[in-house]
Design a protein around this motif. Sequence first.
Motif, PDB file in Angstrom:
ATOM      1  N   ILE A 421       0.837  -1.202   0.000  1.00 49.38           N
ATOM      2  CA  ILE A 421       0.000   0.000   0.000  1.00 49.38           C
ATOM      3  C   ILE A 421       0.874   1.255   0.000  1.00 49.38           C
ATOM      4  N   ILE A 422       1.896   1.237   0.868  1.00 48.96           N
ATOM      5  CA  ILE A 422       2.758   2.428   0.926  1.00 48.96           C
ATOM      6  C   ILE A 422       3.502   2.631  -0.400  1.00 48.96           C
ATOM      7  N   HIS A 423       3.925   1.508  -0.976  1.00 38.74           N
ATOM      8  CA  HIS A 423       4.625   1.619  -2.258  1.00 38.74           C
ATOM      9  C   HIS A 423       3.730   2.195  -3.345  1.00 38.74           C
ATOM     10  N   SER A 424       2.428   2.045  -3.203  1.00 38.00           N
ATOM     11  CA  SER A 424       1.516   2.555  -4.228  1.00 38.00           C
ATOM     12  C   SER A 424       1.192   4.035  -4.053  1.00 38.00           C
ATOM     13  N   MET A 425       1.783   4.626  -3.009  1.00 43.85           N
ATOM     14  CA  MET A 425       1.551   6.063  -2.823  1.00 43.85           C
ATOM     15  C   MET A 425       2.620   6.854  -3.567  1.00 43.85           C
ATOM     16  N   THR A 426       2.257   8.060  -3.974  1.00 42.81           N
ATOM     17  CA  THR A 426       3.275   8.932  -4.551  1.00 42.81           C
ATOM     18  C   THR A 426       4.136   9.462  -3.412  1.00 42.81           C
ATOM     19  N   SER A 427       5.284  10.047  -3.771  1.00 36.23           N
ATOM     20  CA  SER A 427       6.128  10.489  -2.655  1.00 36.23           C
ATOM     21  C   SER A 427       5.476  11.659  -1.923  1.00 36.23           C
ATOM     22  N   GLU A 428       4.699  12.434  -2.649  1.00 33.02           N
ATOM     23  CA  GLU A 428       4.006  13.530  -1.964  1.00 33.02           C
ATOM     24  C   GLU A 428       3.034  12.954  -0.926  1.00 33.02           C
ATOM     25  N   GLU A 429       2.320  11.921  -1.358  1.00 32.76           N
ATOM     26  CA  GLU A 429       1.348  11.306  -0.442  1.00 32.76           C
ATOM     27  C   GLU A 429       2.029  10.708   0.788  1.00 32.76           C
ATOM     28  N   ARG A 430       3.208  10.164   0.557  1.00 32.43           N
ATOM     29  CA  ARG A 430       3.909   9.560   1.689  1.00 32.43           C
ATOM     30  C   ARG A 430       4.336  10.626   2.695  1.00 32.43           C
ATOM     31  N   ARG A 431       4.744  11.776   2.156  1.00 29.82           N
ATOM     32  CA  ARG A 431       5.204  12.829   3.073  1.00 29.82           C
ATOM     33  C   ARG A 431       4.042  13.593   3.688  1.00 29.82           C
ATOM     34  N   HIS A 432       2.969  13.718   2.913  1.00 30.27           N
ATOM     35  CA  HIS A 432       1.819  14.466   3.428  1.00 30.27           C
ATOM     36  C   HIS A 432       0.556  13.631   3.273  1.00 30.27           C
ATOM     37  N   PRO A 433       0.359  12.693   4.149  1.00 29.98           N
ATOM     38  CA  PRO A 433      -0.785  11.771   3.999  1.00 29.98           C
ATOM     39  C   PRO A 433      -2.116  12.511   3.984  1.00 29.98           C
ATOM     40  N   GLU A 434      -2.136  13.738   4.514  1.00 28.72           N
ATOM     41  CA  GLU A 434      -3.425  14.429   4.590  1.00 28.72           C
ATOM     42  C   GLU A 434      -3.984  14.758   3.206  1.00 28.72           C
ATOM     43  N   VAL A 435      -3.158  14.724   2.160  1.00 24.63           N
ATOM     44  CA  VAL A 435      -3.677  15.014   0.814  1.00 24.63           C
ATOM     45  C   VAL A 435      -4.426  13.825   0.210  1.00 24.63           C
ATOM     46  N   ILE A 436      -4.330  12.674   0.880  1.00 23.07           N
ATOM     47  CA  ILE A 436      -4.939  11.478   0.284  1.00 23.07           C
ATOM     48  C   ILE A 436      -6.459  11.563   0.391  1.00 23.07           C
ATOM     49  N   ASN A 437      -7.105  11.857  -0.719  1.00 19.35           N
ATOM     50  CA  ASN A 437      -8.571  11.963  -0.728  1.00 19.35           C
ATOM     51  C   ASN A 437      -9.180  10.689  -1.290  1.00 19.35           C
ATOM     52  N   GLY A 438     -10.476  10.732  -1.509  1.00 16.89           N
ATOM     53  CA  GLY A 438     -11.191   9.537  -1.954  1.00 16.89           C
ATOM     54  C   GLY A 438     -10.627   8.934  -3.238  1.00 16.89           C
ATOM     55  N   SER A 439     -10.353   9.781  -4.197  1.00 18.30           N
ATOM     56  CA  SER A 439      -9.932   9.215  -5.481  1.00 18.30           C
ATOM     57  C   SER A 439      -8.507   8.662  -5.378  1.00 18.30           C
ATOM     58  N   ARG A 440      -7.679   9.359  -4.570  1.00 20.50           N
ATOM     59  CA  ARG A 440      -6.334   8.836  -4.358  1.00 20.50           C
ATOM     60  C   ARG A 440      -6.408   7.486  -3.645  1.00 20.50           C
ATOM     61  N   ARG A 441      -7.314   7.396  -2.693  1.00 22.05           N
ATOM     62  CA  ARG A 441      -7.450   6.129  -1.970  1.00 22.05           C
ATOM     63  C   ARG A 441      -7.805   4.994  -2.927  1.00 22.05           C
ATOM     64  N   ARG A 442      -8.729   5.301  -3.846  1.00 17.04           N
ATOM     65  CA  ARG A 442      -9.119   4.271  -4.810  1.00 17.04           C
ATOM     66  C   ARG A 442      -7.922   3.842  -5.643  1.00 17.04           C
ATOM     67  N   ARG A 443      -7.129   4.848  -6.060  1.00 16.32           N
ATOM     68  CA  ARG A 443      -5.976   4.550  -6.892  1.00 16.32           C
ATOM     69  C   ARG A 443      -4.958   3.693  -6.119  1.00 16.32           C
ATOM     70  N   ILE A 444      -4.712   4.096  -4.860  1.00 18.24           N
ATOM     71  CA  ILE A 444      -3.743   3.355  -4.052  1.00 18.24           C
ATOM     72  C   ILE A 444      -4.209   1.913  -3.848  1.00 18.24           C
ATOM     73  N   ALA A 445      -5.505   1.761  -3.574  1.00 16.52           N
ATOM     74  CA  ALA A 445      -6.050   0.420  -3.354  1.00 16.52           C
ATOM     75  C   ALA A 445      -5.851  -0.434  -4.601  1.00 16.52           C
ATOM     76  N   ALA A 446      -6.193   0.158  -5.744  1.00 18.32           N
ATOM     77  CA  ALA A 446      -6.064  -0.602  -6.990  1.00 18.32           C
ATOM     78  C   ALA A 446      -4.600  -0.928  -7.260  1.00 18.32           C
ATOM     79  N   GLY A 447      -3.740   0.058  -7.021  1.00 14.40           N
ATOM     80  CA  GLY A 447      -2.326  -0.126  -7.307  1.00 14.40           C
ATOM     81  C   GLY A 447      -1.679  -1.192  -6.456  1.00 14.40           C
ATOM     82  N   SER A 448      -2.170  -1.329  -5.205  1.00 12.59           N
ATOM     83  CA  SER A 448      -1.522  -2.271  -4.299  1.00 12.59           C
ATOM     84  C   SER A 448      -2.258  -3.607  -4.245  1.00 12.59           C
ATOM     85  N   GLY A 449      -3.311  -3.693  -5.047  1.00 17.87           N
ATOM     86  CA  GLY A 449      -4.052  -4.956  -5.058  1.00 17.87           C
ATOM     87  C   GLY A 449      -4.819  -5.203  -3.774  1.00 17.87           C
ATOM     88  N   SER A 450      -5.098  -4.142  -3.008  1.00 17.62           N
ATOM     89  CA  SER A 450      -5.894  -4.327  -1.792  1.00 17.62           C
ATOM     90  C   SER A 450      -7.230  -3.607  -2.000  1.00 17.62           C
TER      91      SER A 450
END
Lengths: 487, 334
Positions: A421-450
């Motif tokens: 899951i962490i690997h599927s985040m962009t580096s911005e998201e990793r440094r500032h998790p507060e930017v992770i909104n609904g659509s980013r969450r969907r993308r991260i989930a899809a990217g990490s297979g979870s």
Amino acid sequence: MTVPHTGCKLPLSRRAGWMTPPCARVAIKMCVLRHRATSLPTKEDMFDSLSDKLQGALEGLKGQGKLTEADVERAAREIRLALLEADVNFKVVKEFVSKVKERALGAEVLESLTPAHQFVKIVSDELTALMGATSTKLSFSPRPPTVIMMVGLQGSGKTTTCGKLASFLQKQGKSPALIAGDVYRPAAIEQLKTLGRQLDVPVYDEGDQVDPVDIARNGVAWARETGRDVAIIDTAGRLHIDERLMDELVRIRSQVKPHNILLVVDAMTGQDAVNVAQQFQEKVQFDGVVLTKLDGDARGGAALSVKAVTGRPIKFASTGEKLDSFDYFHPDRMASRILGMGDMLSLVERAQGAVDEKKALELEKKLRKSQFTFEDFLDQLEQVRKMGSLQSILGMIPGLSAGKLKNLQVDDRAFDRIQAIIHSMTSEERRHPEVINGSRRRRIAAGSGSDIQAVNQLLNQFKQMQKMMKQLGSGKMPKNPFQMMGM
Amino acid sequence: MSYNWAEVFRGVDAAAAVGPLATREERKRGWFRQLREGLTKSRKALQDQFSSILLDKFDEDLWERVEEALIYADVGVDTTISIVQRLEQAANAGGIADATQFLSVLRAISAEHFCAADTRIDVTAQPAVILMAGVNGTGKTTTIGKIAWHLKELGKEPLLVAGDTFRAAAVEQLTEWGRRVGCEVVRHDHGSDPGAVAYDGIAAARARGADVVIIDTAGRLHTQVNLMRELEKIERVVKKQIPEAPHETLLTIDATTGQNGLIQARLFKEAVNVSGVVLTKMDGTAKGGIALAISHELDVPIKLIGTGETLDALQPFDAAGFTELLFDESLLQG
């Protein structure tokens, strides 16, 4: 007095001079074996660490200068039970307990220790002394090859241990060879050859129709000719009462004159370990013991008995299926294990080996500034994983062993999922998790297979962790460090 | 002990037996004597323990020694407590007059502590599926070979499934057993998914009309969560093909195992539906007392006893006979 419990109708008074009402409940539970039947403990407390139990038995004694006879008696019974449950031979237990009692009686309680700690320390010291104070190494012949012969019961893990020992020696710059002397068990030779291929160690065999004595002699000669400096002879597993096979070992020994004979003992062996060791000692005079299968939850009391009865040291401990899980035996750590006190030393050593100090310093700085990010988290995860499987690390923490671990089963794959899951985040998201909104969450989930739930869960845990880290940075320790990991 | 192998399995027609059952009677006596000789040799300490007991009167010291004798036999703390308590009650009630009586009461009480469930192995289904599980080195593969041999002799067609795809040469070992017994072995490559092998094994049994499918699994420590899950998965794969299967899940326990055997059995039982225990390597050890602890505390029947490497070195379990071996007359001789 009679016991206010169901079950036992026997008056305890006739044998219970030691019992006083305030501690009756604890005492009944833990004292003479039979008495325990009056309030049969659940399995969970049966495998509670001994130090916990002693803690309970001796609580309230802090501040008293000395351990009284009644205290010692009570604690000694507890030790007896713990040792028996760890499969230490009952005769060894008897002797041991009386020795501990003697030493504990009237011992000054050190300022810094509670009586319970003091007692545990005495027991641990005595146990360590009994197992041999230091770890002992192999003896190498000045004229190679050094011949090592492995003996033991069936299923104790001889063949696997041969492979592990070869791998261990390889890492020390030796060039070992394996000799397949087990001609009885189907496919034992095949197993040794497979191990040899995995390790790139040559294996000598003559099939299963040849006398193992000849195989051993020829094998050692072959090792000498091919320039190997250690020859490890695998032998067939045998029962210690099988005279024909025991004689075969004697013949191999007198034929090849091994420099080391190692007895392989399963850590799960029961009271019979003493007989086995004595018989092997009588017939082939082994030099040391390899204790196998220590990765289970067996306390390994057999090790203690073998050393006590034969005087031969435990030289190696083997813990897993992987070929590199093999090391010199550390008596002090084993003492802790038998007593259920965890294996703090091993843990500390592993952590020292695995954790990058510079990174730790950086992390500490960040903590003070409360800038803990997903990247740091990922770093930490990886460092922890370098130390070994989470289960084995947890097993080494005092007070967390056996029973408690059962309720805290950790799946290492959960780590994989978090990492994914962490690997599927962009580096911005990793440094500032507060930017992770609904659509980013969907993308991260899809990217990490979870799925989104898993992502949400991780984000929540991370938030909590950041909070906890802030407290840590401000000097307040969280009560339970595992909460940080969301466990 | 009951020795007629046709009685060991449920669903076997004794009349169809092709092996030399008639000679079995003789062999059994040989086995019994052999086993006892082996035990006598290694139980000197237990003997000392008892010979000092039996001349004494019933006092604290005596009960402690009885406790120690049981502990020495690996019976374990809780079961020991239970047995000695009942012994004490019997003694207090005046039921024990001399040493011989003491021994027989001890045996009877111990035998009662074994789980009373059916000790037969159910092979009535067509095909019947037996799943073998256990810790590394407890003798799973060897036991499978022996069971297959007996089934073959009794006119059943066994099929072995090499589900231990992990240990080096495990597949070869099972194949070798298959060759000795003369039955088919379904195998995949080293390192492949054991669930898939199990699946193929059952499919093969159906296609070829085999009667009993015996699935070997890799030895695993009960503390290895992932491997225990894998075992659960094998069970699930089997159930998907035959909902009632596995008809037997046998757990091998090494007779030399100490108190850890109890934890092993508990965790295996939690993972898969263990229907019986095979106590292996009973030759040469004084004990196997852990079997008593397991059967008593976990309520699982002991079904078979393995006594050596040879094909016929497998015996049906019998509580009375077992306790007779555990505490035999030689204990009375100083």
